[in-house]
Design a protein around this motif. Structure first.
Motif, PDB file in Angstrom:
ATOM      1  N   ASP A 236     -35.856 -79.552 -49.071  1.00 57.65           N
ATOM      2  CA  ASP A 236     -34.676 -80.278 -49.588  1.00 57.65           C
ATOM      3  C   ASP A 236     -34.889 -81.400 -50.698  1.00 57.65           C
ATOM      4  N   GLY A 237     -35.200 -81.286 -51.709  1.00 65.57           N
ATOM      5  CA  GLY A 237     -35.409 -82.523 -52.699  1.00 65.57           C
ATOM      6  C   GLY A 237     -36.948 -83.312 -52.868  1.00 65.57           C
ATOM      7  N   GLY A 238     -37.874 -82.473 -52.434  1.00 71.45           N
ATOM      8  CA  GLY A 238     -39.104 -82.946 -52.612  1.00 71.45           C
ATOM      9  C   GLY A 238     -39.710 -82.983 -51.331  1.00 71.45           C
ATOM     10  N   ASN A 239     -41.085 -82.901 -51.218  1.00 73.63           N
ATOM     11  CA  ASN A 239     -41.891 -83.063 -50.135  1.00 73.63           C
ATOM     12  C   ASN A 239     -41.473 -84.380 -49.410  1.00 73.63           C
ATOM     13  N   PRO A 240     -41.285 -84.299 -48.246  1.00 70.79           N
ATOM     14  CA  PRO A 240     -40.845 -85.623 -47.181  1.00 70.79           C
ATOM     15  C   PRO A 240     -41.533 -86.498 -47.087  1.00 70.79           C
ATOM     16  N   GLY A 241     -43.218 -86.455 -47.412  1.00 74.64           N
ATOM     17  CA  GLY A 241     -43.833 -87.249 -47.038  1.00 74.64           C
ATOM     18  C   GLY A 241     -44.092 -87.532 -45.502  1.00 74.64           C
ATOM     19  N   VAL A 242     -45.016 -88.372 -45.207  1.00 72.02           N
ATOM     20  CA  VAL A 242     -45.303 -88.413 -43.818  1.00 72.02           C
ATOM     21  C   VAL A 242     -44.760 -89.881 -43.560  1.00 72.02           C
ATOM     22  N   PRO A 247     -50.554 -98.847 -43.568  1.00 71.27           N
ATOM     23  CA  PRO A 247     -50.792 -98.378 -44.945  1.00 71.27           C
ATOM     24  C   PRO A 247     -50.975 -96.656 -44.744  1.00 71.27           C
ATOM     25  N   ASP A 248     -50.604 -96.054 -43.758  1.00 72.29           N
ATOM     26  CA  ASP A 248     -50.894 -94.613 -43.584  1.00 72.29           C
ATOM     27  C   ASP A 248     -49.654 -93.538 -44.124  1.00 72.29           C
ATOM     28  N   GLY A 249     -48.411 -94.274 -44.496  1.00 72.44           N
ATOM     29  CA  GLY A 249     -47.511 -93.340 -45.013  1.00 72.44           C
ATOM     30  C   GLY A 249     -47.582 -92.857 -46.188  1.00 72.44           C
ATOM     31  N   LYS A 250     -46.916 -91.775 -46.685  1.00 77.98           N
ATOM     32  CA  LYS A 250     -47.073 -90.789 -47.646  1.00 77.98           C
ATOM     33  C   LYS A 250     -45.582 -90.812 -48.264  1.00 77.98           C
ATOM     34  N   SER A 251     -45.482 -91.122 -49.467  1.00 79.58           N
ATOM     35  CA  SER A 251     -44.102 -91.162 -50.066  1.00 79.58           C
ATOM     36  C   SER A 251     -43.611 -89.728 -50.422  1.00 79.58           C
ATOM     37  N   ALA A 252     -42.182 -89.532 -50.469  1.00 78.27           N
ATOM     38  CA  ALA A 252     -41.407 -88.269 -50.790  1.00 78.27           C
ATOM     39  C   ALA A 252     -41.405 -88.459 -52.236  1.00 78.27           C
ATOM     40  N   THR A 253     -41.298 -87.219 -52.734  1.00 74.91           N
ATOM     41  CA  THR A 253     -41.101 -86.987 -54.017  1.00 74.91           C
ATOM     42  C   THR A 253     -39.592 -86.782 -54.363  1.00 74.91           C
ATOM     43  N   ALA A 254     -39.041 -88.023 -54.958  1.00 73.22           N
ATOM     44  CA  ALA A 254     -37.618 -88.035 -55.430  1.00 73.22           C
ATOM     45  C   ALA A 254     -37.520 -88.925 -56.678  1.00 73.22           C
ATOM     46  N   GLY A 255     -38.180 -88.294 -57.756  1.00 70.96           N
ATOM     47  CA  GLY A 255     -38.167 -88.878 -58.994  1.00 70.96           C
ATOM     48  C   GLY A 255     -39.542 -89.083 -59.313  1.00 70.96           C
ATOM     49  N   CYS A 256     -39.815 -89.568 -60.515  1.00 73.26           N
ATOM     50  CA  CYS A 256     -41.244 -90.001 -61.170  1.00 73.26           C
ATOM     51  C   CYS A 256     -41.105 -91.430 -61.228  1.00 73.26           C
ATOM     52  N   HIS A 257     -42.195 -92.019 -60.874  1.00 78.38           N
ATOM     53  CA  HIS A 257     -42.563 -93.261 -61.327  1.00 78.38           C
ATOM     54  C   HIS A 257     -43.051 -93.524 -62.719  1.00 78.38           C
ATOM     55  N   ASP A 258     -43.834 -92.718 -63.170  1.00 76.28           N
ATOM     56  CA  ASP A 258     -44.587 -92.739 -64.595  1.00 76.28           C
ATOM     57  C   ASP A 258     -44.747 -91.375 -65.089  1.00 76.28           C
ATOM     58  N   ILE A 259     -44.476 -91.230 -66.577  1.00 77.06           N
ATOM     59  CA  ILE A 259     -45.257 -90.184 -67.121  1.00 77.06           C
ATOM     60  C   ILE A 259     -46.015 -90.597 -68.394  1.00 77.06           C
ATOM     61  N   MET A 273     -44.283 -90.202 -57.312  1.00 77.41           N
ATOM     62  CA  MET A 273     -44.188 -90.756 -56.046  1.00 77.41           C
ATOM     63  C   MET A 273     -45.044 -89.995 -54.966  1.00 77.41           C
ATOM     64  N   GLY A 274     -44.602 -88.501 -54.483  1.00 76.34           N
ATOM     65  CA  GLY A 274     -45.748 -88.042 -53.662  1.00 76.34           C
ATOM     66  C   GLY A 274     -46.562 -87.060 -54.122  1.00 76.34           C
ATOM     67  N   GLU A 275     -46.532 -86.991 -55.220  1.00 75.98           N
ATOM     68  CA  GLU A 275     -47.657 -85.960 -56.096  1.00 75.98           C
ATOM     69  C   GLU A 275     -47.708 -86.305 -57.458  1.00 75.98           C
ATOM     70  N   GLY A 276     -48.853 -85.791 -57.934  1.00 79.17           N
ATOM     71  CA  GLY A 276     -48.906 -85.639 -59.415  1.00 79.17           C
ATOM     72  C   GLY A 276     -48.823 -84.329 -60.228  1.00 79.17           C
ATOM     73  N   VAL A 277     -48.236 -84.305 -61.448  1.00 74.45           N
ATOM     74  CA  VAL A 277     -47.924 -83.116 -61.948  1.00 74.45           C
ATOM     75  C   VAL A 277     -48.245 -83.009 -63.361  1.00 74.45           C
TER      76      VAL A 277
END
Length: 479
Positions: A236-242, A247-259, A273-277
């Motif tokens: 539902d809109g990208g991996n929700p992260g943890v 400092p232990d949380g992981k970000s959801a993927t809801a857009g890109c920070h940089d390409i 955010m939550g992944e590399g592509v």
């Protein structure tokens, strides 16, 4: 850097030419403002931040004998023909963070990811929940370096946190420039930034008439019904992260920070955010994701990406804490807030190793992996990179399983501003020198003198936008 609107709960030791990896002790942390550097680094000059720009410096671009430095309040142009005498040419006051910039021909493009009352340089900041708010990109004509002229704005979905220039392909390169807009952090109360935000905006700029620039596509990179964790349930809109605290949380993927694009190879790498592509950009208006990688052990916020010259490796950075935390310490360790190195083999990204600066910083110093660029040494992979108040580091990653720091420059804690709000935003190599954009202290010019990098001094570029990579063979020439 995380802007207020995008704020999320994200989930000098002595050295020689081969630098030590032993952690620094508290007694080794320099005094406020004190410069420390490896013996192979030279501090050439510092040009203080212009008085007209009252906010912090951000990203940089280069063209010919000029450096362009963004600022939350606008941007500045510097004459770097004689780097030791680097001087300010002009400043433009035009508030709107982050004002990350790129240059192409007579055009300067700036990103605005802070909600404004309108698109003008006289606009005021206001809540993005107001329907009439504006954010996106601004385009300036910089033919006259002493008097840049604002000529066009383009509003984009969720604003423009960063952007990437991609020249047209083949004959189209003479006609059009494409801009990939990265933005993230959708909120239901923001009319222009609804969830799911799994897309980027593609702007087409006709070079003969840049005022006709417009959004031509908003390709969805991450299908909202995808199953990234393999549990058979759509994300539902990208991996929700943890959803754990820093400092232990992981970000959801809801857009890109940089390409970062490598147009001549028709590829791009996105830090989302939550992944590399990895992306195929052979069709400039319709980029598509070809592979996704995650690191649910160490990476909190995928921030930026850089290819090696051969296009066979990608360095992803983790901006743990959003650039406002002291993460260069023993508690966080060497693998978080770091670089991750991936080899690209058979079109697939394969993890090889991490790198993080070994010098521990004070608790008042924001420090984490941030923006950098390659040093053009043929046959080797070497990168210079900013680490906020961790300073500037030069790393040889020819062996991507064993990246090695070969030079560094840093100052002690910045006591000219509040704690955790200083240091180098970007550090780039351009025509023999390293340029560092410091939040509060201005533009620094450095030079590395090392047999491993000296041949790079013979490679000359006529333009550098770090998020638009070109090969040394294609853009450089030896003297």
């Amino acid at each position: 850097m995380i802007t207020p609107r995008r704020a999320l709960v994200l989930i000098g030791a002595a050295v020689g030419l081969a630098l030590t990896t032993l952690p620094a002790q508290a007694a080794d942390i320099p005094a406020p403002g004190q410069i420390v550097m490896s013996p192979n680094m030279e501090h050439v000059t510092n040009v203080p931040k212009p008085a007209a720009l009252t906010d912090i410096h951000t990203d940089m671009a280069f063209q010919g004998d000029y450096a362009y430095v963004g600022n939350y309040s606008g941007f500045s142009i510097y004459d770097i023909k004689r780097p030791k005498r680097t001087s300010l040419v002009s400043s433009v006051v035009c508030p709107g963070g982050q004002m990350d910039i790129s240059v192409y021909g007579d055009l300067l493009i700036g990103s605005v990811d802070s909600s404004r009352s309108n698109d003008s340089c006289q606009s005021q900041g206001q809540s993005a929940s107001i329907k009439e708010s504006w954010e996106g990109i601004r385009i300036f004509d910089i033919k006259d370096k002493t008097n840049p002229v604002y000529i066009k704005s383009v509003e984009t979905n969720c604003g423009s946190h960063t952007h990437t220039l991609v020249p047209g392909k083949g004959r189209d390169a003479r006609k059009n420039l494409y801009i990939y807009i990265s933005s993230y952090g959708p909120r239901l109360e923001f009319p222009d930034c609804q969830t799911p935000h799994d897309l980027i905006s593609v702007i087409k700029v006709p070079l003969a008439n840049p005022t006709a620039a417009t959004v031509v596509n908003t390709p969805v990179l991450f299908a909202p019904d995808r199953d990234t964790n393999g549990d058979g349930v759509p994300d539902d809109g990208g991996n929700p992260g943890v959803p754990l605290p820093y400092p232990d949380g992981k970000s959801a993927t809801a857009g890109c920070h940089d390409i970062t694009a490598y147009p001549e190879k028709d590829i791009a790498a996105g830090a989302c955010m939550g992944e590399g592509v990895l992306m195929d950009i052979s069709d400039r208006e319709h980029p598509r994701v070809t592979q996704t990688v995650r690191d649910d052990v160490n990476f909190a916020f995928w921030h930026s990406a850089t290819f090696n010259n051969a296009g066979t490796k990608v360095i992803f950075t983790d901006e743990l804490g959003g650039g406002t935390r002291a993460t260069c310490n023993e508690a966080i360790g060497p693998n978080r807030g770091a670089n991750a190195y991936y080899d690209l083999a058979g079109g697939q990204l394969q993890f090889r190793g991490y790198f993080k600066i070994a010098r521990h910083q004070a608790d008042t110093e924001n420090c984490v992996a941030h923006n950098g660029s390659l040093i053009p040494v043929k046959g080797r992979d070497i990168m210079v990179q900013a680490w906020y108040q961790g300073g500037i580091s030069v790393v040889d990653f020819t062996d991507s399983t064993r990246p090695e720091e070969i030079a560094y420059f840093e100052r002690g804690p910045d006591n000219t501003a509040p704690a955790l709000s200083g240091g180098f935003w970007s550090a780039y190599y351009y025509n023999g020198y390293i340029y560092g954009s410091d939040f509060n202290l201005g533009l620094d010019v450095l030079r590395i003198n090392d047999p491993r990098t000296n041949q790079a001094k013979r490679v000359k570029f006529d333009m550098l936008n770090a998020q638009t990579q070109t090969s040394y063979r294609e853009r450089g020439h030896d003297h």
